[in-house]
Design a protein around this motif. Structure first.
Motif: not given
Length: 160
Positions: A24-45
């Motif tokens: 949701a566009n609500d100012g709450l975040f999914a955060v990635h701060s590791a030294a890696s490149q794992e994906r955020l997977i967004a499905t089921n639209f």
């Protein structure tokens, strides 16, 4: 011509903190701060596209921010997926640079997802169809994603 805008119903990511926050566009975040490149997977639209429709374009809008001092460290790769795991065959991977510590939305190319075959209604309504987001570099600078939105432009068939 019609447009449908939807956010993801399912979000996951191995090293992402609170991946579901990107729903949701609500100012709450999914955060990635590791030294890696794992994906955020967004499905089921949950797209509801009438039978017989022709898909013209798919665009992604990614709302987020980055903490890296350089543009490179605030850049994310955005790609379509058909199976909730892999970049769709022959589709574009877009690079989007997130602003420094300011939440803002950035759209991918309106021709996002060029395919060897046409994008079909069946692809778009499938629960595994979606977006993959990952950091462009493996630096530990954080990327924060507030919201991912897909836009599907289509024409409806004239069945009379």
């Amino acid at each position: 011509m019609s447009n449908s805008y939807k956010g993801p119903g399912t979000l996951s990511g191995a090293v992402w903190t609170n991946p579901s926050q990107a729903s949701a566009n609500d100012g709450l975040f999914a955060v990635h701060s590791a030294a890696s490149q794992e994906r955020l997977i967004a499905t089921n639209f949950g797209f509801v596209i009438p039978a017989g429709s022709t898909i013209l374009h798919v665009s992604a809008i990614v709302y987020g921010k980055g903490a890296g001092a350089s543009n490179t460290n605030r850049t994310v790769e955005v790609a379509l997926t058909l199976d909730a795991a892999n970049v769709a065959p022959n589709s574009d991977v877009q690079l989007i640079t997130m602003p420094l510590n300011v939440n803002h939305g950035y759209a991918s190319n309106p021709d996002f997802g060029r395919w060897a075959i046409a994008i079909t209604r069946a692809n778009v309504v499938d629960v595994n169809f979606g977006v993959l987001v990952r950091k462009n570099t493996a630096y530990p600078d954080s990327i924060s994603i507030d919201y991912i939105e897909l836009v599907v432009e289509y024409t409806e068939s004239n069945l009379f």
